[in-house]
Design an enzyme around this catalytic site. Structure first.
Site, PDB file in Angstrom:
ATOM      1  N   HIS A   1       4.490  -8.648   3.107  1.00  0.00           N
ATOM      2  CA  HIS A   1       3.281  -8.259   2.362  1.00  0.00           C
ATOM      3  C   HIS A   1       2.154  -9.290   2.484  1.00  0.00           C
ATOM      4  O   HIS A   1       1.018  -9.002   2.095  1.00  0.00           O
ATOM      5  CB  HIS A   1       3.593  -8.055   0.870  1.00  0.00           C
TER       6      HIS A   1
ATOM      7  N   ASP B   1      12.107  -2.126   5.632  1.00  0.00           N
ATOM      8  CA  ASP B   1      12.048  -2.350   4.183  1.00  0.00           C
ATOM      9  C   ASP B   1      11.499  -1.082   3.522  1.00  0.00           C
ATOM     10  O   ASP B   1      10.738  -0.330   4.150  1.00  0.00           O
ATOM     11  CB  ASP B   1      11.118  -3.536   3.904  1.00  0.00           C
TER      12      ASP B   1
ATOM     13  N   HIS C   1       9.323  -0.827   1.347  1.00  0.00           N
ATOM     14  CA  HIS C   1       7.883  -0.964   1.097  1.00  0.00           C
ATOM     15  C   HIS C   1       7.136  -1.113   2.430  1.00  0.00           C
ATOM     16  O   HIS C   1       7.651  -1.733   3.370  1.00  0.00           O
ATOM     17  CB  HIS C   1       7.605  -2.192   0.230  1.00  0.00           C
TER      18      HIS C   1
ATOM     19  N   ASP D   1      16.052  -2.892   0.479  1.00  0.00           N
ATOM     20  CA  ASP D   1      15.766  -2.338  -0.850  1.00  0.00           C
ATOM     21  C   ASP D   1      15.647  -0.812  -0.827  1.00  0.00           C
ATOM     22  O   ASP D   1      15.381  -0.193  -1.850  1.00  0.00           O
ATOM     23  CB  ASP D   1      14.505  -2.972  -1.473  1.00  0.00           C
TER      24      ASP D   1
END
Ligand SMILES: [Zn+2]
Length: 307
Positions: A128, A165, A167, A246
Site C-alpha cells: 500500500h 493479497d 487488498h 488475508d
C-alpha cells in the site's frame, strides 16, 4: 532445489499496540508452521540485511524517505502516525529497513545462487505504500524496492509483479503505472480498502476486482483467464509476488473464501510460468494475512506450490 527464506529478528521490533492485527506474532505463526511442515530439508533460512537510503530512493521520493527517517521515534512510548492506519513506534524504522532489504537479498539470491526461489517472511508489509506516502500498515514498498533493484543492478528488462493479497496493491500500482518494464497483476476484494484499482487504464496493469464471498474456484478462473495469457505475452525475466494471505476463509480482515489449496495452486502455476520465462527465478514477499493459523498454513501451502 531449495527455497531460501529471508527474515530478521528486527522485523518483530515494530509493534503498534497490543491488539493491532499487523503484529509480530504473525511471523511467529509462519515460523511455527514451517517447523511443522516437514519442509526443513528444502528450505535454507538466511538473515536479511537492511535496505540503504539509495535502495529506497528508487521506489520512493527522496523527501518521503527522509521524512520517515526524521519522524522515527526513539522513545518506546512514542507513536507517530504516518497515515490513519500506519504508525511508527521505536522499532518501526529498523523493521521496515530489514523488510525492504530482504527483497534485495532475495533478488541477489535468485540471480546468483543455485536457489532460484526465495521467500521473505518480513513485516511491516509494503504494497500500500505509494511513491510519496505510507498507507495501510505499509511504510516502504518492499516489492517495488526489490523490483527496481533487479532492474537497476542486473540484466533484467521485464518483471511481472503478482499481488494476490485480498487488498488492491495500490502503492505498487502507483509506483509502476508509468513504467512499462513492469507488468502488475493484482486481485482483490471490491469494494474494500483502499477502494482503488477498478478504473485503472494501463496495458501493463491487470486488476481483478472480485466481490465479497468469492470462492477459490471463481478466483482461480479469473486469474487463469486474465493473468496467465498476459504473463505469457509479456515474457518476464523475473516473477515477483506480493504474497498476502488475508483472502483466506478464516481471515476476518476480508470476505474472500480462499483456502490453502488455492495458495498451493497459485504457487504451482506461477512456478510453471517462471520455469518457462524466467529460468525458474521467482521471489515472493509476505504482505497481509492476519489470522495466525491460516496465515502459517497458507504460507506453507504456497511454498509447497513453488517448490
Ligand atoms: Zn491485505
Amino acid at each position: 532445489m531449495s527455497i531460501t527464506i529471508f527474515s530478521h529478528a528486527a522485523c518483530a521490533l515494530h509493534r503498534v499496540t497490543e491488539v493491532h492485527p499487523e503484529c509480530p506474532e504473525r511471523l511467529g505463526a509462519v515460523n511455527d508452521q514451517l517447523i511443522r511442515s516437514g519442509l526443513e530439508y528444502v528450505i535454507t533460512q538466511k538473515d536479511a540485511t537492511q535496505a540503504s537510503k539509495n535502495d529506497l530512493y528508487r521506489a520512493h521520493d527522496v523527501a518521503y524517505v527522509n521524512d520517515v527517517y526524521a519522524k522515527a521515534p526513539t522513545d518506546p512510548e512514542d507513536h507517530v502516525w504516518l497515515d490513519p492506519d500506519t504508525v511508527m513506534t521505536a522499532g518501526t524504522l529498523e523493521a521496515a529497513l530489514f523488510a525492504a532489504g530482504s527483497g534485495i537479498n532475495g533478488i541477489d539470491e535468485i540471480m546468483q545462487s543455485a536457489n532460484q526461489r526465495a521467500f521473505c517472511a518480513v513485516r511491516p508489509p509494503g504494497h500500500h505504500a505509494t511513491r510519496s506516502a505510507a498507507m495501510g500498515f505499509c511504510v516502504f514498498n518492499n516489492i517495488a524496492v526489490a523490483a527496481l533493484y533487479a532492474l537497476h543492478e542486473y540484466d533484467i528488462q521485464r518483471i511481472a509483479i503478482i499481488d494476490f493479497d485480498v487488498h488492491h496493491g495500490n502503492g505498487t500500482e502507483d509506483i509502476f503505472l508509468q513504467d512499462d518494464r513492469v507488468l502488475f497483476c493484482s486481485s482483490f476484494q471490491h469494494p474494500l480498502y483502499p477502494n482503488t484499482g477498478t478504473d485503472t487504464i494501463s496495458p501493463h496493469v491487470i486488476n481483478i476486482p472480485m466481490p465479497a464471498g468469492c470462492e477459490g474456484f471463481e478466483w482461480q478462473a479469473a486469474v487463469r483467464e486474465r493473468w496467465f495469457p498476459a504473463i505469457d505475452a509479456f515474457a518476464p525475466d523475473l516473477i515477483l509476488v506480493s504474497a498476502g494471505f488475508d483472502g483466506h476463509l478464516e481471515d476476518d480482515m476480508a470476505q474472500f473464501n480462499l483456502r490453502e489449496d488455492d495458495y498451493f495452486w497459485i504457487g504451482k502455476e506461477l512456478k510453471k510460468l517462471a520455469d518457462v520465462h524466467c529460468q525458474g527465478r521467482m521471489l515472493a514477499m509476505l504482505e497481509g494475512g492476519y489470522d495466525f493459523s491460516s496465515l502459517g498454513r497458507s504460507v506453507v501451502a504456497f511454498l509447497k506450490g513453488i517448490l
